[in-house]
Design an enzyme around this catalytic site. Structure first.
Site, PDB file in Angstrom:
ATOM      1  N   GLU A 174      -7.930   4.052  -6.837  1.00  0.00           N
ATOM      2  CA  GLU A 174      -8.699   3.752  -5.618  1.00  0.00           C
ATOM      3  C   GLU A 174     -10.205   3.902  -5.869  1.00  0.00           C
ATOM      4  OE1 GLU A 174      -8.995   2.084  -3.340  1.00  0.00           O
ATOM      5  OE2 GLU A 174      -8.600   2.910  -1.354  1.00  0.00           O
ATOM      6  N   ARG A 200       0.108   9.288  -4.953  1.00  0.00           N
ATOM      7  CA  ARG A 200       0.613   8.581  -3.772  1.00  0.00           C
ATOM      8  C   ARG A 200       1.237   7.218  -4.124  1.00  0.00           C
ATOM      9  NH1 ARG A 200      -4.967   9.299  -3.778  1.00  0.00           N
ATOM     10  NH2 ARG A 200      -6.399   7.656  -3.035  1.00  0.00           N
ATOM     11  N   HIS A 213      -3.851   0.860  -3.325  1.00  0.00           N
ATOM     12  CA  HIS A 213      -4.575   1.601  -2.288  1.00  0.00           C
ATOM     13  C   HIS A 213      -5.305   0.614  -1.366  1.00  0.00           C
ATOM     14  CE1 HIS A 213      -4.270   5.343  -4.752  1.00  0.00           C
ATOM     15  NE2 HIS A 213      -4.233   4.461  -5.728  1.00  0.00           N
ATOM     16  N   ARG A 221       0.862  -1.180   0.000  1.00  0.00           N
ATOM     17  CA  ARG A 221       0.000   0.000   0.000  1.00  0.00           C
ATOM     18  C   ARG A 221       0.905   1.240   0.000  1.00  0.00           C
ATOM     19  NH1 ARG A 221      -4.173   1.985   4.605  1.00  0.00           N
ATOM     20  NH2 ARG A 221      -4.864   3.824   3.459  1.00  0.00           N
ATOM     21  N   HIS A 222       0.458   2.308  -0.672  1.00  0.00           N
ATOM     22  CA  HIS A 222       1.271   3.528  -0.728  1.00  0.00           C
ATOM     23  C   HIS A 222       1.549   4.057   0.682  1.00  0.00           C
ATOM     24  CE1 HIS A 222      -2.177   5.976   0.436  1.00  0.00           C
ATOM     25  NE2 HIS A 222      -2.893   5.188  -0.371  1.00  0.00           N
ATOM     26  N   ASN A 249      -4.595  10.956   4.345  1.00  0.00           N
ATOM     27  CA  ASN A 249      -4.603   9.891   5.359  1.00  0.00           C
ATOM     28  C   ASN A 249      -4.491  10.500   6.756  1.00  0.00           C
ATOM     29  OD1 ASN A 249      -2.537   7.612   3.405  1.00  0.00           O
ATOM     30  ND2 ASN A 249      -4.759   7.776   3.508  1.00  0.00           N
TER      31      ASN A 249
HETATM   32  O1  F6P Z   1      -8.612   6.396   3.360  1.00  0.00           O
HETATM   33  C1  F6P Z   1      -7.888   5.883   2.333  1.00  0.00           C
HETATM   34  C2  F6P Z   1      -8.750   5.166   1.318  1.00  0.00           C
HETATM   35  O2  F6P Z   1      -7.902   4.609   0.368  1.00  0.00           O
HETATM   36  C3  F6P Z   1      -9.810   6.051   0.643  1.00  0.00           C
HETATM   37  O3  F6P Z   1      -9.352   6.782  -0.454  1.00  0.00           O
HETATM   38  C4  F6P Z   1     -10.869   5.053   0.305  1.00  0.00           C
HETATM   39  O4  F6P Z   1     -12.134   5.650   0.069  1.00  0.00           O
HETATM   40  C5  F6P Z   1     -10.852   4.178   1.514  1.00  0.00           C
HETATM   41  O5  F6P Z   1      -9.503   4.122   1.952  1.00  0.00           O
HETATM   42  C6  F6P Z   1     -11.330   2.762   1.273  1.00  0.00           C
HETATM   43  O6  F6P Z   1     -11.481   2.085   2.485  1.00  0.00           O
HETATM   44  P1  F6P Z   1     -12.952   1.800   3.080  1.00  0.00           P
HETATM   45  O7  F6P Z   1     -13.657   1.039   2.021  1.00  0.00           O
HETATM   46  O8  F6P Z   1     -12.686   0.999   4.312  1.00  0.00           O
HETATM   47  O9  F6P Z   1     -13.640   3.101   3.347  1.00  0.00           O
END
Ligand code: F6P
Length: 417
Positions: free
Chosen positions: A287, A262, A356, A214-215, A221
């Protein structure tokens, strides 16, 4: 005495022949068969110091070029014959073999030994294009600007296309879509040793080492914001550098990323410490798009759009963000991204994907079965990476730390590195 077999690859350049040849050779070797690949292109590059990479060299009207290529083909066939007369069990002729004349010569060189033709095609234009772009970036074309290198390789393929004769009289043949990893047609007239095994190998994904990373940490974040295209923080850059140090002695020829900064910044740091490494960005690994929630924090979503937070909570896999995506809608594109990875990776042992949180969960679940409702909760930290190893006998998946001092050793799942 063990059964002998000749496998002859068939197909245009950049259609996955060498990757397939290598995959078959490695797996049969693993089964204790004695296998060797005879690659005409490699022999040509070794024998000739002249420029054999220009498209004109491959023109059917270039007598000198044709003679050199035929000479390489003959030498390789002789080497293969002597190998099979001695200790060898399976000889793989890795060349385009697009003419009937060439294929007939192969059959006639091995009387009494079945010849099995494996024809590789790929009808996916986008994947072909990506493959050409990557090939054009390799050492063979390093003297040319990238557009010229692409064009040069493209014209080389056109020459092969102009003389391609479809397989028809060949007694044992199989037509493979090397992008999809599936068998399209087959005709088998003789007893072909290892036949069932080879079919399995063609259709099974084999991964020596896949490093799913993962980045590093981003500004988003830090604030718990989702989506966007934010840069790595100082901490994120330090994570990327630690990854780079950790992988410095492990050759990673290609790093696959998304199109976001990222992942590209993380990959760039890793590539810098590698000897020969290219970065290929795939939109398929972008992502999850959070639609109207892009750029918000989870708390803001709960406060301002409780209906979104609640619905997602009830069914995180199936929920689709308004004007955005859901895990369920990412399935196809992530799978396609992985197909591209395997198509473009050639036969490198080590593959790295820098992705991601959500996309890496989907990638992981493409390899290792998890019930769908669990996928959006797979642990995907930024200070560790997943190491996957998959062959017809085992699936191995481990979460590894990459901090200094925690090096990969054969004892912790990295045999053969
Ligand atoms: O927070 C980082 C991230 O990569 C967001 O860009 C993305 O929406 C999310 O995590 C995905 O994780 P989850 O599905 O648990 O919200």
């Amino acid at each position: 005495m063990s059964a002998k077999l000749v496998i002859a690859m068939v197909g245009l350049p950049a259609r996955g022949k060498s990757t397939m040849a290598c995959k078959i050779a490695r797996t049969l070797e693993f089964d204790d068969a004695k296998v060797r690949i005879f690659n005409n292109g490699a022999l040509r590059r070794k024998l000739s110091h002249a420029n054999t990479s220009s498209p004109e060299f491959f023109s059917p009207h270039n007598i000198q070029g044709m003679e050199l290529r035929e000479k390489c083909a003959r030498i390789n066939l002789e080497l293969a014959r002597s190998y099979l007369e001695n200790e060898g069990e399976v000889a793989i002729i890795d060349a385009s073999n697009v003419t009937r004349y060439r294929r007939k010569t192969i059959e006639e060189t091995f009387p009494g030994i079945p010849v099995f033709f494996i024809e590789c095609v790929n009808v996916d234009e986008e994947a072909n294009e990506a493959c050409l772009e990557h090939k054009a970036s390799l050492k063979e074309f390093s003297s040319l600007p990238s557009a010229e290198a692409f064009d040069s390789f493209y014209r080389r393929i056109a020459h092969y296309e102009s003389i391609y004769e479809p397989l028809h009289e060949e007694r044992n043949r199989i037509l493979v879509d090397s992008f999809e990893g599936c068998i399209l047609q087959e005709r088998i007239s003789d007893v072909v040793p290892y036949y069932d095994r080879i079919r399995d190998i063609i259709t099974t994904r084999i991964v020596k080492n896949l490093f799913l990373v993962r980045h590093g940490e981003t500004y988003y974040n830090q604030e718990d914001r989702i989506g966007g295209d934010s840069d790595l923080t100082a901490n994120g850059l330090a994570q990327a550098r630690a990854l780079a140090d950790y992988f410095a002695d492990i050759p990673v020829p290609i790093i696959f990323t998304s199109n976001y900064k990222r992942t590209l910044q993380t990959a760039a740091a890793i590539a810098e410490k590698q000897k020969n490494c290219s970065i290929i960005a795939l939109t398929e690994f972008n992502e999850i798009h959070a639609g109207i929630c892009e750029g918000m924090t989870y708390q803001e979503i709960r406060q301002r759009m409780p209906e979104v937070a609640n619905a997602r909570n009830r069914n995180k896999y199936g929920y689709i963000y308004p004007q955005g995506e859901g895990y369920v809608t990412m399935e196809k594109r992530v799978h396609r991204g992985l197909q591209k990875v395997f198509y473009l990776n050639n036969y490198n042992d080590n593959i790295m994907i820098v992705g991601h949180r959500a996309v890496n969960r989907m990638i992981l679940s493409d390899f290792v079965f998890r019930p769908k409702e669990e996928v959006p909760y797979i642990y995907m930290p930024q200070n560790r990476y997943y190491h996957l190893q998959i062959d017809p006998y085992k699936k191995h998946c481990e979460l590894e730390p990459y901090t200094m001092g925690a090096r990969l050793t054969p004892g912790n799942g990295a045999a053969g590195l």
